[in-house]
Design an enzyme around this catalytic site. Sequence first.
Site, mmCIF file in Angstrom:
data_model
loop_
_atom_site.group_PDB
_atom_site.id
_atom_site.type_symbol
_atom_site.label_atom_id
_atom_site.label_comp_id
_atom_site.label_asym_id
_atom_site.label_seq_id
_atom_site.Cartn_x
_atom_site.Cartn_y
_atom_site.Cartn_z
ATOM 1 N N SER A 1 2.560 -2.337 10.645
ATOM 2 C CA SER A 1 3.986 -2.008 10.046
ATOM 3 C C SER A 1 5.185 -2.912 10.076
ATOM 4 O O SER A 1 6.041 -4.252 11.256
ATOM 5 C CB SER A 1 4.242 -1.390 11.968
ATOM 6 O OG SER A 1 3.501 -0.818 12.218
ATOM 7 N N ASN B 1 0.514 -1.153 -0.014
ATOM 8 C CA ASN B 1 -0.048 -0.016 0.135
ATOM 9 C C ASN B 1 0.988 1.078 0.151
ATOM 10 O O ASN B 1 1.640 1.644 0.709
ATOM 11 C CB ASN B 1 -0.977 -0.091 1.395
ATOM 12 C CG ASN B 1 -2.055 1.384 1.017
ATOM 13 O OD1 ASN B 1 -1.760 2.281 0.656
ATOM 14 N ND2 ASN B 1 -2.311 1.255 2.292
ATOM 15 N N HIS C 1 -9.479 1.071 4.297
ATOM 16 C CA HIS C 1 -8.428 1.125 4.572
ATOM 17 C C HIS C 1 -9.251 2.176 5.856
ATOM 18 O O HIS C 1 -9.768 2.802 5.894
ATOM 19 C CB HIS C 1 -7.632 1.527 4.359
ATOM 20 C CG HIS C 1 -6.252 1.670 4.778
ATOM 21 N ND1 HIS C 1 -5.843 2.597 5.578
ATOM 22 C CD2 HIS C 1 -4.819 0.859 4.230
ATOM 23 C CE1 HIS C 1 -4.363 2.760 5.917
ATOM 24 N NE2 HIS C 1 -3.863 1.296 4.897
ATOM 25 N N GLU D 1 -6.018 -5.256 9.757
ATOM 26 C CA GLU D 1 -5.157 -4.359 10.672
ATOM 27 C C GLU D 1 -5.124 -3.955 11.277
ATOM 28 O O GLU D 1 -5.736 -2.821 11.477
ATOM 29 C CB GLU D 1 -5.007 -3.409 9.111
ATOM 30 C CG GLU D 1 -4.782 -4.233 7.668
ATOM 31 C CD GLU D 1 -4.093 -2.956 6.844
ATOM 32 O OE1 GLU D 1 -3.209 -2.887 6.496
ATOM 33 O OE2 GLU D 1 -4.817 -1.796 6.201
ATOM 34 N N GLY E 1 1.948 1.677 10.681
ATOM 35 C CA GLY E 1 2.403 3.500 10.343
ATOM 36 C C GLY E 1 2.904 3.293 11.821
ATOM 37 O O GLY E 1 3.997 4.525 11.700
ATOM 38 N N LYS F 1 0.444 3.866 -0.408
ATOM 39 C CA LYS F 1 -0.708 5.269 0.541
ATOM 40 C C LYS F 1 -0.017 6.629 -0.797
ATOM 41 O O LYS F 1 0.045 6.888 -1.710
ATOM 42 C CB LYS F 1 0.173 5.868 1.473
ATOM 43 C CG LYS F 1 -0.214 4.352 2.379
ATOM 44 C CD LYS F 1 -0.607 4.217 3.905
ATOM 45 C CE LYS F 1 -0.626 2.756 4.393
ATOM 46 N NZ LYS F 1 -0.749 3.335 5.804
ATOM 47 N N GLU G 1 -7.334 4.733 7.522
ATOM 48 C CA GLU G 1 -7.260 5.982 7.085
ATOM 49 C C GLU G 1 -8.468 6.311 5.926
ATOM 50 O O GLU G 1 -8.952 7.772 6.310
ATOM 51 C CB GLU G 1 -5.662 5.944 6.241
ATOM 52 C CG GLU G 1 -4.531 5.861 7.054
ATOM 53 C CD GLU G 1 -3.500 5.120 6.595
ATOM 54 O OE1 GLU G 1 -2.984 5.587 4.820
ATOM 55 O OE2 GLU G 1 -2.987 4.656 7.087
#
Length: 247
Positions: A210, A10, A94, A164, A170, A12, A96
Amino acid sequence: MTRKFFVGGNWKMNGDKKSLGDLINTMNGAKVDPNVEVVCGAPAIYLDFARSKLDHKFGIAAQNCYKVAKGAFTGEISPAMIKDCGVHWVILGHSERRHVFGESDELIGQKTAHALENGLGVIACIGEKLDEREGGITEKVVFAQTKVIADNVKDWSKVVLAYEPVWAIGTGKTASPQQAQEVHHKLREWMKKNVSEAVASSVRIIYGGSVTGGTCKELGSQADVDGFLVGGASLKPEFIEIINAKQ
Ligand code: PGA
């Protein structure tokens, strides 16, 4: 039941033609395990670029799409447009999208249905926040998110479920292999009860948060971990190590 290991990258909102081009060259020249399905999530504006450069043994995914085919939806892209660029996957739900852009379960469900109906494969993401884990409601949260996705899926062969945990994304704080396995196993049990035994044993449940070259081997050796969704490390040559985690 053998499930083909699946490693998603990903990217991003990172990179430019120069740096992504360099990454693509590294991937194209690398020795990768042929038994692993690899799909890279490119920024929408670079889908065409990435598809034209990346070797076709690797798939490409969009990082989002809208829930209808076309119309007055400034800034959005449709599954038809994604497919028009030769791209066959999309990442939906996702964290985010959920937490920075406020996407609801309902919207993610609608997007999932529309993407699948239009022939895209969907990497559907779920995961609990730190306060939810600490409050002991991880299962409740991920089951509820999975239910909305499941209610919108007819053909599970086109869906990869990405667990996730938001606190691991992150942050450099990877879930332990035991923590990942525990949730993946419970998700598979949920599938058995609420979808079917066949889907529960065939659907790929991948872990994200991560993942690095250092953590991928032990995570990937867990019985119910069928691959990864990788953010930061997917932009580095280290991604190759992660693809080859099972070797
Ligand atoms: P990360 O991102 O690997 O940088 O934690 C994972 C993701 O957001 O899919």
